[in-house]
Design a protein around this motif. Structure first.
Motif, short mmCIF file in Angstrom:
data_model
loop_
_atom_site.label_atom_id
_atom_site.label_comp_id
_atom_site.label_asym_id
_atom_site.label_seq_id
_atom_site.Cartn_x
_atom_site.Cartn_y
_atom_site.Cartn_z
N SER A 1 -1.65 -6.04 -5.74
CA SER A 1 -1.12 -6.23 -4.22
C SER A 1 -2.49 -6.85 -3.57
O SER A 1 -2.20 -7.71 -2.72
CB SER A 1 -1.20 -4.65 -3.63
N LEU A 2 -3.76 -6.47 -4.14
CA LEU A 2 -4.89 -7.27 -3.85
C LEU A 2 -4.63 -8.79 -3.82
O LEU A 2 -4.86 -9.77 -3.00
CB LEU A 2 -6.24 -6.86 -4.41
N ARG B 1 1.96 7.35 -13.64
CA ARG B 1 1.09 7.77 -12.54
C ARG B 1 -0.25 6.63 -12.83
O ARG B 1 -0.97 6.32 -11.81
CB ARG B 1 0.23 9.04 -12.90
N ALA C 1 0.54 3.59 -10.99
CA ALA C 1 0.52 3.67 -9.68
C ALA C 1 -0.88 3.39 -9.10
O ALA C 1 -1.04 2.76 -8.08
CB ALA C 1 0.84 5.05 -9.16
N MET C 2 -2.01 3.95 -9.80
CA MET C 2 -3.29 3.75 -9.45
C MET C 2 -3.82 2.36 -9.63
O MET C 2 -4.75 1.93 -8.70
CB MET C 2 -4.31 4.87 -10.05
N THR C 3 -3.22 1.71 -10.52
CA THR C 3 -3.84 0.37 -11.00
C THR C 3 -3.31 -0.82 -10.61
O THR C 3 -3.81 -2.05 -10.38
CB THR C 3 -4.18 0.46 -12.44
N TYR D 1 2.74 2.58 -3.65
CA TYR D 1 2.21 3.39 -4.75
C TYR D 1 1.95 4.69 -4.73
O TYR D 1 2.31 5.50 -5.52
CB TYR D 1 1.00 2.66 -5.41
N PRO D 2 1.71 5.42 -3.57
CA PRO D 2 1.39 6.73 -3.53
C PRO D 2 2.99 7.41 -3.64
O PRO D 2 3.10 8.42 -4.11
CB PRO D 2 1.18 7.05 -2.03
N PHE E 1 3.75 7.22 -7.21
CA PHE E 1 3.01 8.30 -7.97
C PHE E 1 3.53 9.73 -8.04
O PHE E 1 3.54 10.54 -8.88
CB PHE E 1 1.61 8.43 -7.22
N PRO F 1 -2.25 -1.36 -7.58
CA PRO F 1 -2.63 -2.34 -6.35
C PRO F 1 -3.46 -3.57 -6.67
O PRO F 1 -3.84 -4.28 -5.68
CB PRO F 1 -3.50 -1.03 -5.73
N ILE G 1 0.89 -1.30 0.00
CA ILE G 1 0.13 -0.01 -0.04
C ILE G 1 0.90 1.27 0.06
O ILE G 1 0.51 2.12 -0.76
CB ILE G 1 -0.98 0.03 1.22
#
Lengths: 58, 504
Positions: free
Chosen positions: B288-289, B278, B281-283, B92-93, B96, B285, B89
């Motif tokens: 990660s799931l 960017r 970075a949003m997608t 990615y921020p 980004f 995750p 988690i």
């Protein structure tokens, strides 16, 4: 504001006392596990919001 | 040797392996460019759009070793192994914010590696070498661990062998990988990543639906797992007080280290532009799931009554027990192909770094673009042979320990790279001194009486060695930057970090 949006999911993810418990369970899954799993897509939403308000050089 | 082979599973396994082999060689012609240039061979010509980058980075960062090791820790001690989730988690921020800046300056100045940027920023060859050395050193055992992941599933297929013969399938697989990486460069893992990632998604979605259904639901899975950990210190479905500090710092430190590795930067720099990064970075995750769900399989193994001496065998054994042979073969192929993508990208990242930041500045400054790409291709072979030798000749534990240290080392270049994206206040000499202190302290702390240890106790709290060491690193670099005020006029302007153009 952009930085605030990005830092919120980060703080939540390492704020262990917040989620270090079994209850409340969700479909039999302890809070510890489902909280972290749900936080993953939530972090995506925060990044998306940051990109909306941040413009190109977000 | 093959008396106990599970034939159905093996045929499925070999079938998928053959498909990706063909893809690996064909990839040389994809989005064709002149493969005699390093940025074409080693970065795919910076032409990978958001979709390709998503598959490539997903396949590159979520490695076969991860698929085996994370649920293994969960199987062994429970919730502590879930540190991988806050870790992913946090990544990615950070990506980004910082990686579009790195991409922009790299595109503007023709940088291929992180160490290229370091030299451009600080004009300090010593710091450039330190960054390159750290990356190559940490990558070697990481490649070796991909082989461990592959070997685990080959063993689970029922392959047995004596001495050197036991490594035969692994060696064949790796020679094939080395050949198509040599030929196609980054295009090969980028194309194979599509197959790998789709297979992993199918495998995991099937596993998290079917296995708990067979075991009586998630409630039953967690109940049995809770009993398995009951009464044991530092095991369980929540963290013990002593585990909280290490859990948090491992997550933070691992996140700081990940995008310092050459293979992560190679993936980012091959993107077609800052927007693609960017969007990723949003997608990303989504992976990660997937990793979080894979981690839960460690608990399912308890509920399924899997008892193994080595926790790393828990997942292969779980799949064999819960799935029909053909689907177990499919899952094993997904994991093995999952090892190929990161192994290829890691060897390319290390080869780019060696060529650009060790050979060119210190051996042959007049190297031509053709020689540069030839040397990198050769290095990608040498790096892989080295990793194979580590696995065949040394105990697996050696690679595991080195990988653990690798993370501690990688964080030590974080200040130079990330601070450098925002300010030129730090001086190269001070950052180099900080690196020396952090590298030394981190290695020292990891040195345990009987084994390497990932965490130390400081001021009464447990913390990840990498984080302790990087704090010392930053303190030294900051203090010395007041002393060494050598003002270097690099050729980087602030505008070079901002979005300007995109190659797509």
């Amino acid at each position: 504001m952009k930085y605030v949006l990005l830092i919120i999911p980060c703080v939540l993810s390492v704020w262990v006392p917040l989620y270090n418990s079994i209850e409340p369970t969700l479909a039999g899954i302890p809070f510890f596990f489902w909280f972290l799993l749900v936080l993953i897509p939530v972090s995506s939403i925060f990044m998306w919001a940051a990109s909306r308000i941040g413009g190109d050089d977000a | 040797m093959i008396d106990h082979l599970n034939w159905t599973a093996t045929v499925v396994f070999v079938f998928f392996f053959a498909i990706v082999t063909v893809i690996g060689f064909v990839a040389a012609r994809w989005k064709s460019g002149n493969l005699d240039e390093l940025h074409e061979w080693g970065l795919g010509g910076r032409r990978f759009g958001a979709w390709i980058t998503w598959f490539l980075l997903g396949g590159d960062l979520y490695t076969a070793y991860t698929v085996i090791a994370v649920p293994a820790v969960v199987y062994a001690i429970g919730s502590y192994g879930f540190f991988a989730v806050p870790y992913t988690i946090l990544i990615y921020p950070f990506v980004f914010l910082t990686m579009p800046r790195l991409w922009n300056v790299a595109r503007e100045k023709g940088y291929i590696t992180g160490a290229d940027f370091i030299f451009g920023r600080y004009r300090n060859k010593g710091l450039e070498l330190a960054v390159a050395f750290t990356g190559i050193l940490a990558t070697m055992p990481y490649i070796a661990l991909q082989l461990v992941g592959m070997e685990k599933v080959i063993q689970a297929l029922g392959f047995q062998g004596q001495g050197m013969m036991s490594h035969l399938p692994l060696t064949i697989a790796f020679v094939i990988l080395a050949l198509y990486t040599y030929r196609s460069g980054l295009r090969a893992p980028a194309m194979i990543a599509f197959v790998k990632d789709i297979m992993i998604y199918i495998f995991v979605i099937a596993a998290v639906v079917i296995i708990p259904a067979k075991l009586g639901g998630y409630g039953a899975v967690f109940d049995v797992a809770a009993k398995a950990y009951a009464g044991k210190a530092n095991q369980g479905l929540t963290l013990s007080p002593a585990q909280i500090g290490p859990f948090i710092t491992l997550a933070i430190g691992s996140a700081m280290a990940l995008f310092m590795y050459p293979h992560s930067l190679t993936g980012v720099l091959s993107a077609s532009g800052p927007k693609a990064i960017r969007r990723n970075a949003m997608t990303l995750p989504a992976y990660s799931l997937l990793l979080g769900l894979i981690a839960l399989m460690g608990l399912m193994a308890h509920a399924a009554g899997i008892e193994v001496a080595n926790p790393q065998d828990a997942i292969p054994q779980l799949l064999l027990k819960m799935f029909p042979d053909w689907f177990a073969g499919f899952c094993f192929a997904a994991i093995a192909i999952g090892a190929l993508v990161p192994a290829a990208v890691m060897s390319i990242g290390a080869a780019n770094t060696f060529t650009r930041n060790v050979w060119r500045p210190f051996v042959n400054p007049a190297i031509s673009p053709l020689q540069e790409s030839q040397l990198a291709k050769l290095m990608s072979l040498i790096v892989k042979v080295g990793a194979l030798a580590v696995i065949i000749l040394m105990p697996t534990k050696f690679a595991l320990d080195l990988q653990l240290l690798g993370g501690v080392w990688m964080i030590q270049i974080f200040p130079a790279v990330i601070f450098g994206l925002y300010t030129r206040w730090y001086s190269g000499e001070a950052l180099l001194a900080g690196w020396v202190v952090g590298f030394g302290l981190g290695s020292y702390l990891a040195w345990g009486a009987t084994a390497w240890v990932p965490t130390s106790t400081i001021l009464g709290y447990g913390a990840y060695n990498g984080v302790i060491a990087v704090i010392a690193n930053i303190v030294v670099a900051t203090a010395l930057s007041f002393v060494f005020r050598t003002k270097v006029e690099g050729d980087i302007a602030n505008a070079d970090f901002l979005d300007a153009r995109s190659t797509a």
